[in-house]
Enzyme design. Structure first.
Site, PDB file in Angstrom:
ATOM      1  N   ARG A  98       1.357  -8.533 -14.004  1.00  0.00           N
ATOM      2  CA  ARG A  98       2.361  -7.499 -14.255  1.00  0.00           C
ATOM      3  C   ARG A  98       3.685  -8.145 -14.622  1.00  0.00           C
ATOM      4  O   ARG A  98       4.209  -8.965 -13.877  1.00  0.00           O
ATOM      5  CB  ARG A  98       2.542  -6.599 -13.029  1.00  0.00           C
ATOM      6  CG  ARG A  98       1.302  -5.778 -12.713  1.00  0.00           C
ATOM      7  CD  ARG A  98       1.512  -4.847 -11.551  1.00  0.00           C
ATOM      8  NE  ARG A  98       0.267  -4.178 -11.188  1.00  0.00           N
ATOM      9  CZ  ARG A  98       0.114  -3.388 -10.124  1.00  0.00           C
ATOM     10  NH1 ARG A  98       1.139  -3.169  -9.321  1.00  0.00           N
ATOM     11  NH2 ARG A  98      -1.059  -2.837  -9.872  1.00  0.00           N
ATOM     12  N   ARG A 154       6.439  -9.903  -4.628  1.00  0.00           N
ATOM     13  CA  ARG A 154       6.296  -9.279  -5.953  1.00  0.00           C
ATOM     14  C   ARG A 154       6.177 -10.382  -6.998  1.00  0.00           C
ATOM     15  O   ARG A 154       7.170 -10.965  -7.418  1.00  0.00           O
ATOM     16  CB  ARG A 154       7.499  -8.373  -6.245  1.00  0.00           C
ATOM     17  CG  ARG A 154       7.320  -7.490  -7.475  1.00  0.00           C
ATOM     18  CD  ARG A 154       8.575  -6.674  -7.737  1.00  0.00           C
ATOM     19  NE  ARG A 154       8.797  -5.680  -6.730  1.00  0.00           N
ATOM     20  CZ  ARG A 154       8.298  -4.434  -6.747  1.00  0.00           C
ATOM     21  NH1 ARG A 154       7.541  -4.062  -7.753  1.00  0.00           N
ATOM     22  NH2 ARG A 154       8.580  -3.576  -5.802  1.00  0.00           N
ATOM     23  N   GLU A 157       4.577  -1.589   1.439  1.00  0.00           N
ATOM     24  CA  GLU A 157       3.321  -1.143   0.830  1.00  0.00           C
ATOM     25  C   GLU A 157       2.338  -2.296   0.665  1.00  0.00           C
ATOM     26  O   GLU A 157       2.690  -3.374   0.169  1.00  0.00           O
ATOM     27  CB  GLU A 157       3.593  -0.524  -0.536  1.00  0.00           C
ATOM     28  CG  GLU A 157       2.336  -0.083  -1.268  1.00  0.00           C
ATOM     29  CD  GLU A 157       2.528   0.074  -2.768  1.00  0.00           C
ATOM     30  OE1 GLU A 157       1.532  -0.069  -3.494  1.00  0.00           O
ATOM     31  OE2 GLU A 157       3.668   0.298  -3.213  1.00  0.00           O
ATOM     32  N   SER A 194      -2.159   1.398  -2.220  1.00  0.00           N
ATOM     33  CA  SER A 194      -1.837   2.721  -2.748  1.00  0.00           C
ATOM     34  C   SER A 194      -3.141   3.337  -3.230  1.00  0.00           C
ATOM     35  O   SER A 194      -3.798   2.788  -4.115  1.00  0.00           O
ATOM     36  CB  SER A 194      -0.836   2.599  -3.905  1.00  0.00           C
ATOM     37  OG  SER A 194      -0.324   3.861  -4.278  1.00  0.00           O
ATOM     38  N   ARG A 212      -0.140  -9.846  -0.372  1.00  0.00           N
ATOM     39  CA  ARG A 212       0.657  -9.124   0.624  1.00  0.00           C
ATOM     40  C   ARG A 212      -0.017  -9.139   1.989  1.00  0.00           C
ATOM     41  O   ARG A 212       0.651  -9.141   3.025  1.00  0.00           O
ATOM     42  CB  ARG A 212       0.916  -7.698   0.150  1.00  0.00           C
ATOM     43  CG  ARG A 212       1.843  -7.647  -1.052  1.00  0.00           C
ATOM     44  CD  ARG A 212       2.390  -6.272  -1.336  1.00  0.00           C
ATOM     45  NE  ARG A 212       3.365  -6.322  -2.421  1.00  0.00           N
ATOM     46  CZ  ARG A 212       4.206  -5.345  -2.730  1.00  0.00           C
ATOM     47  NH1 ARG A 212       4.201  -4.221  -2.018  1.00  0.00           N
ATOM     48  NH2 ARG A 212       5.071  -5.476  -3.716  1.00  0.00           N
TER      49      ARG A 212
END
Length: 429
Positions: free
Chosen positions: A261, A276, A348, A351, A390
């Site tokens: 990403r 991230r 988070e 999701s 994560r």
């Protein structure tokens, strides 16, 4: 993608649903394009009929020796042929404009999704585990002595900011987490493991909604292929253009893959450590279901992701995202947030979303009812089960000790040769 017939039948309801997601009414623009497109199609069909009628008369005029009538009809056929071609081209252009307008409108939230503007309006529905009390100030993952195998300097040297190289025992721990997740999902949760490509065609990114609106957040190769931002793209598109048998539903899959990403819209956010990254690994879950079963499947998939955290002993909370915080393709989303003591907050880690038939319409993915009825669109769901990096962060921070070592979850011991601790020198013992 939205059903134009539903917008025609109740434009006010469509605008109200769009407004719940914080967007301006769009039905008037959509319906104007649709009306112009249909009018042009009708005109083209009428001209085509006139052309066909004149074509049939040309031969008769020629046979009768009426040269004037023959020339008139031949000219008419030529004129109508040009008319038809022009009108069809205009209809095609209007159809492209209509598709372009529809494809950037987000999915409509279910009626029971909380209305809100951002994450502050999300609603907590579950909390598990009690955050550990430390007799020292807990550190973030990249500050721990035992995490020295996280080499951010080498990652930056090789690839730039927001990349990391993992060395030695921490690389093994990262791999163990992914293997544990896969084994749990395949062995206990009934998912089929899939190892798919991480480079896909443009139409696959379009099918799951990453394109055209969010192209800047992904990486494209020089020949037009795309690096997947999540294996949701690969797994969901296995149904692209297919008509499945109802008896074969649900299709439940999981995949461990690299994800990429660029996150152009997230510059400056969470850039410390590996929270991230531009390249990361994730164990993804995807379900393709009958429309009547997708809401129940959302709950089942959420439980699958929660179960991973519970087996690892990591405190978490689950929230229902409000309308303003949901992703583009979702009708409802459950975010699972793991406790990170180094940040003293929940972040988070998964999701899980139900998309209804939104992606299926873009992909033309259908199922044939067992009773022989007309094929209908499937429903699709996706969710992280979990984000591996994560999860590594959560394991390091929740298991940290005052000397910088890390006590590891017992569930990982079989994957680490029975080792239960990452010592202050970064070695498994």
């Amino acid at each position: 993608m939205h059903d134009i017939r539903a917008i025609r039948e109740n434009p006010a309801a469509f605008d109200a649903a769009v407004a719940r997601r914080g967007d301006a009414p769009v039905s008037s623009t959509i319906l104007a394009l649709d009306e112009a497109r249909r009018a042009k199609i009708l005109a083209a069909e009428t001209a085509q009929a006139d052309q066909n009628k004149a074509s049939k008369s040309v031969g008769a005029a020629k046979a009768s020796g009426d040269e004037a009538e023959f020339e008139r009809l031949r000219a008419l056929v030529s004129e109508k042929k040009a008319e038809v071609a022009a009108m069809q081209a205009e209809a095609k252009e209007l159809d492209a404009q209509l598709t372009a307008a529809l494809e950037v409108i987000p999915n409509l939230a279910y009626d029971d999704v909380p209305v809100g503007a951002d994450e502050d309006d999300n609603v907590e529905i579950r909390r598990w585990g009690t955050p550990r009390s430390f007799d020292f100030a807990p550190k973030e993952h990249y500050e721990l002595a035992g995490a020295q195998g996280l080499d951010f300097e080498m990652g930056a040297k090789l690839s730039g900011s927001r990349f990391v190289m993992m060395r030695g025992h921490i690389a093994r721990l990262h791999r163990a987490l992914a293997q544990f997740m896969l084994d749990t999902h395949t062995g206990e949760n009934g998912l089929t493991e899939v190892n798919g490509p991480v480079i896909v065609r443009e139409e696959m990114m379009y099918g799951t909604g990453q394109l055209p609106k969010f192209g800047e957040d992904s990486y494209q190769t020089t020949n037009g292929w795309w690096l997947i931002p999540t294996s949701e793209v690969t797994l969901t598109n296995t149904a692209n253009g297919e008509t499945l048998a109802e008896a074969d539903l649900p299709v439940r899959m999981t995949s461990h893959s690299l994800c990429f990403r660029s996150e152009a819209g997230s510059a400056g956010r969470d850039t410390s450590g590996m929270l991230r990254q531009h390249q990361f690994e994730k164990v993804e879950m995807v379900s393709i279901t009958h429309p009547d079963h997708s809401r129940a499947e959302l709950d089942r998939m959420t439980e699958c992701a929660q179960g991973i955290l519970e087996r690892l002993g990591l405190p978490y909370r689950t929230v229902v995202l409000c309308t303003g915080d949901m992703g583009f393709g979702a009708r409802q989303t459950h975010d699972i947030e793991v406790w990170l003591p180094g940040q003293n907050t929940y972040r988070e880690i998964s999701s899980v979303s139900v998309c209804g038939n939104f992606q299926a319409r873009r992909m033309n993915a259908r199922f044939k009812p067992t009773d022989g009825g007309k094929p209908d669109f499937v429903h699709t769901l996706n969710g992280s089960g979990l984000a591996v990096g994560r999860c590594l962060i959560a394991v390091l921070e929740n298991g940290q000790n005052a000397d910088g070592s890390v006590s590891l979850p017992a569930a990982l011991a079989p994957y680490l040769g029975g080792k239960t601790t990452l010592d202050k020198d970064g070695k498994l013992v």
